[in-house]
Design a protein around this motif. Structure first.
Motif, PDB file in Angstrom:
ATOM      1  N   MET A  52       0.844  -1.194   0.000  1.00 22.67           N
ATOM      2  CA  MET A  52       0.000   0.000   0.000  1.00 22.67           C
ATOM      3  C   MET A  52       0.884   1.250   0.000  1.00 22.67           C
ATOM      4  N   SER A  53       0.649   2.158  -0.920  1.00 17.08           N
ATOM      5  CA  SER A  53       1.483   3.343  -1.072  1.00 17.08           C
ATOM      6  C   SER A  53       1.185   4.375   0.015  1.00 17.08           C
ATOM      7  N   VAL A  54       2.222   5.109   0.426  1.00 18.30           N
ATOM      8  CA  VAL A  54       2.012   6.256   1.307  1.00 18.30           C
ATOM      9  C   VAL A  54       2.237   7.557   0.530  1.00 18.30           C
ATOM     10  N   PHE A  55       2.106   7.475  -0.793  1.00 27.04           N
ATOM     11  CA  PHE A  55       2.197   8.659  -1.647  1.00 27.04           C
ATOM     12  C   PHE A  55       0.862   8.806  -2.381  1.00 27.04           C
ATOM     13  N   THR A  56      -0.173   9.186  -1.638  1.00 28.83           N
ATOM     14  CA  THR A  56      -1.533   9.186  -2.202  1.00 28.83           C
ATOM     15  C   THR A  56      -2.256  10.520  -2.085  1.00 28.83           C
ATOM     16  N   LEU A  57      -1.850  11.401  -1.187  1.00 28.87           N
ATOM     17  CA  LEU A  57      -2.643  12.584  -0.868  1.00 28.87           C
ATOM     18  C   LEU A  57      -2.291  13.771  -1.763  1.00 28.87           C
ATOM     19  N   SER A  58      -3.320  14.368  -2.368  1.00 26.97           N
ATOM     20  CA  SER A  58      -3.115  15.641  -3.055  1.00 26.97           C
ATOM     21  C   SER A  58      -2.713  16.692  -2.017  1.00 26.97           C
ATOM     22  N   GLN A  59      -2.202  17.819  -2.491  1.00 29.12           N
ATOM     23  CA  GLN A  59      -1.732  18.824  -1.537  1.00 29.12           C
ATOM     24  C   GLN A  59      -2.869  19.343  -0.657  1.00 29.12           C
ATOM     25  N   SER A  60      -4.037  19.569  -1.246  1.00 23.33           N
ATOM     26  CA  SER A  60      -5.145  20.094  -0.433  1.00 23.33           C
ATOM     27  C   SER A  60      -5.609  19.058   0.590  1.00 23.33           C
ATOM     28  N   ASP A  61      -5.695  17.784   0.185  1.00 26.64           N
ATOM     29  CA  ASP A  61      -6.092  16.736   1.134  1.00 26.64           C
ATOM     30  C   ASP A  61      -5.027  16.547   2.221  1.00 26.64           C
ATOM     31  N   ARG A  62      -3.767  16.660   1.830  1.00 24.59           N
ATOM     32  CA  ARG A  62      -2.665  16.522   2.785  1.00 24.59           C
ATOM     33  C   ARG A  62      -2.795  17.589   3.890  1.00 24.59           C
ATOM     34  N   GLU A  63      -3.005  18.823   3.443  1.00 27.31           N
ATOM     35  CA  GLU A  63      -3.089  19.908   4.429  1.00 27.31           C
ATOM     36  C   GLU A  63      -4.312  19.748   5.325  1.00 27.31           C
ATOM     37  N   LYS A  64      -5.426  19.312   4.747  1.00 24.55           N
ATOM     38  CA  LYS A  64      -6.628  19.079   5.575  1.00 24.55           C
ATOM     39  C   LYS A  64      -6.386  18.012   6.627  1.00 24.55           C
ATOM     40  N   GLN A  65      -5.681  16.949   6.246  1.00 23.39           N
ATOM     41  CA  GLN A  65      -5.431  15.852   7.186  1.00 23.39           C
ATOM     42  C   GLN A  65      -4.343  16.178   8.201  1.00 23.39           C
ATOM     43  N   LEU A  66      -3.258  16.785   7.734  1.00 22.95           N
ATOM     44  CA  LEU A  66      -2.092  16.946   8.598  1.00 22.95           C
ATOM     45  C   LEU A  66      -2.177  18.149   9.526  1.00 22.95           C
ATOM     46  N   LEU A  67      -2.784  19.239   9.057  1.00 29.53           N
ATOM     47  CA  LEU A  67      -2.739  20.472   9.850  1.00 29.53           C
ATOM     48  C   LEU A  67      -3.343  20.306  11.248  1.00 29.53           C
ATOM     49  N   PRO A  68      -4.524  19.690  11.394  1.00 30.83           N
ATOM     50  CA  PRO A  68      -5.053  19.510  12.760  1.00 30.83           C
ATOM     51  C   PRO A  68      -4.130  18.653  13.633  1.00 30.83           C
ATOM     52  N   GLN A  69      -3.532  17.610  13.033  1.00 31.71           N
ATOM     53  CA  GLN A  69      -2.603  16.766  13.801  1.00 31.71           C
ATOM     54  C   GLN A  69      -1.376  17.562  14.246  1.00 31.71           C
ATOM     55  N   LEU A  70      -0.884  18.418  13.373  1.00 30.65           N
ATOM     56  CA  LEU A  70       0.315  19.200  13.693  1.00 30.65           C
ATOM     57  C   LEU A  70       0.020  20.282  14.726  1.00 30.65           C
ATOM     58  N   VAL A  71      -1.157  20.881  14.647  1.00 32.20           N
ATOM     59  CA  VAL A  71      -1.570  21.852  15.679  1.00 32.20           C
ATOM     60  C   VAL A  71      -1.633  21.161  17.039  1.00 32.20           C
ATOM     61  N   ASP A  72      -2.188  19.946  17.058  1.00 29.29           N
ATOM     62  CA  ASP A  72      -2.231  19.166  18.306  1.00 29.29           C
ATOM     63  C   ASP A  72      -0.823  18.852  18.808  1.00 29.29           C
ATOM     64  N   LEU A  73       0.097  18.544  17.881  1.00 28.94           N
ATOM     65  CA  LEU A  73       1.477  18.243  18.271  1.00 28.94           C
ATOM     66  C   LEU A  73       2.170  19.473  18.875  1.00 28.94           C
ATOM     67  N   VAL A  74       1.901  20.652  18.325  1.00 28.39           N
ATOM     68  CA  VAL A  74       2.461  21.875  18.913  1.00 28.39           C
ATOM     69  C   VAL A  74       2.024  21.989  20.370  1.00 28.39           C
ATOM     70  N   ALA A  75       0.730  21.798  20.621  1.00 27.25           N
ATOM     71  CA  ALA A  75       0.208  21.891  21.989  1.00 27.25           C
ATOM     72  C   ALA A  75       0.793  20.789  22.877  1.00 27.25           C
ATOM     73  N   HIS A  76       0.875  19.582  22.332  1.00 29.28           N
ATOM     74  CA  HIS A  76       1.423  18.446  23.085  1.00 29.28           C
ATOM     75  C   HIS A  76       2.859  18.726  23.524  1.00 29.28           C
ATOM     76  N   HIS A  77       3.673  19.191  22.605  1.00 37.42           N
ATOM     77  CA  HIS A  77       5.080  19.428  22.939  1.00 37.42           C
ATOM     78  C   HIS A  77       5.248  20.636  23.859  1.00 37.42           C
ATOM     79  N   ARG A  78       4.368  21.623  23.744  1.00 36.30           N
ATOM     80  CA  ARG A  78       4.436  22.757  24.673  1.00 36.30           C
ATOM     81  C   ARG A  78       4.145  22.292  26.101  1.00 36.30           C
TER      82      ARG A  78
END
Length: 345
Positions: free
Chosen positions: A1-27
């Motif tokens: 199964m490939s991990v090169f599947t997400l268009s840029q817009s889908d990537r940002e929709k999926q990753l941005l909330p996770q990354l915002v959570d990671l900022v808070a987690h690490h703080r």
């Protein structure tokens, strides 16, 4: 199964909330990280380029971890050549995730089964603790994705032609994996294959690092691919990655010429004077983004490498395709394969 599947817009929709959570987690869990962000200020985050970044060099001077000491499972060190090294702290969960996602990334081009593996290096690097942190760790990390390993160089770093011929006689009629740092592949595999008529046609080459010596010899990435194709090796994948974002590698697509982001990662190219995001075609400082670093705040890192985005959703795989253009002038030499010394008579 490939991990090169997400268009840029889908990537940002999926990753941005996770990354915002990671900022808070690490703080919450890493006091030095929290102090840095408190001092620099965190803007409202509405897109990937708004995420607060850390200079990758900070891992050489600060202890940055988001786990208690008794949960540290593994400490990785980087390959700087000046004596300063990054220290990356992993707990069991983070270590398992980075191994799994590295495997998923490589399986995109290697397939699900472990392939016979020719390592373009010498086994003696595993004995030299000084070089082990970089080159040895890179080789060992890749070795888990192969089987029936054969080292192309003997303990003195000379080509083991009989060993290579024996490997090809046994495995050359089926797909096999070749791994090595770029300069070693050029010097010790391409030139030997050309000179002795070795058939590498079923090989899949994964290589990284060490372009500087090839640039000195006027060997461009395109020339590298073209010359290797002349000895039958056409499935070639360069990759870019660093210990500070372990488990995340940016992989060259089948057509060559560009690196791609796996679905859990992204890149931003910034103007080195204004820090603003640059559009495709404009070179700048490369920032790497990944959701994998949970045990230390390595999720958004400003590297010391120059890069350029060539296009978005217009290549072999979706998302941004980009190239690394080299080190920022005066940046510390990264180490790794460029510490190689050829034993020239």
């Amino acid at each position: 199964m490939s991990v090169f599947t997400l268009s840029q817009s889908d990537r940002e929709k999926q990753l941005l909330p996770q990354l915002v959570d990671l900022v808070a987690h690490h703080r919450r869990h890493c006091a030095p990280y929290d102090r840095i962000l408190a001092a620099s200020g965190v803007p409202s985050i509405s897109e990937m380029s708004d995420l607060p970044w850390l200079p990758v060099r900070l891992f050489k001077t600060l202890e940055l971890k988001s786990i208690p000491d008794d949960e540290v499972f593994k400490v990785l060190t980087s390959s700087g050549t000046t004596g300063e090294v990054s220290r990356i702290y992993l707990d069991k969960a983070a270590a398992a995730t980075q191994t799994r996602q590295l495997g998923a990334t490589l399986q995109t081009v290697l397939g699900p089964r472990r392939l016979p593996m020719l390592i373009v290096d010498t086994k003696s690097i595993l004995k030299d603790r000084r070089s082990f942190s970089a080159r040895g760790a890179g080789v060992l990390g890749m070795a888990t994705f192969g089987r029936d390993h054969v080292w192309a160089l003997d303990d003195d770093g000379a080509v083991d032609l009989d060993g290579i011929r024996g490997f090809l006689a046994k495995h050359g009629d089926q797909p096999f994996l070749i791994f090595g740092f770029t300069y070693l592949v050029w010097l010790h595999l391409y030139e030997i294959a050309r000179e002795h008529g070795l058939d590498l046609g079923n090989g899949i080459l994964i290589h990284s690092g060490g372009w500087k010596k090839l640039v000195d010899q006027a060997v461009s990435p395109e020339e590298f691919r073209n010359r290797l194709a002349a000895v039958g090796l056409t499935r070639i994948h360069n990759f870019y990655g660093m210990v500070e974002q372990i488990g995340t590698i940016f992989l060259e697509g089948p057509a060559g010429g560009s690196l791609y982001c796996p679905d859990f990662a992204d890149v931003v190219v910034r103007d080195p004077e204004t820090w603003a995001e640059l559009p495709p075609g404009k070179p700048g400082l490369l920032e790497v983004v990944s959701t994998l670093p949970t045990s230390y705040p390595g999720h958004v890192l400003l590297t010391e490498d120059l890069g350029v985005v060539h296009g978005v959703d217009d290549g072999d795989w979706p998302g941004k395709r980009f190239s690394v253009l080299g080190r920022l002038p005066r940046a510390e030499a990264r180490g790794c394969s460029d510490t190689y010394r050829s034993a020239e008579a």
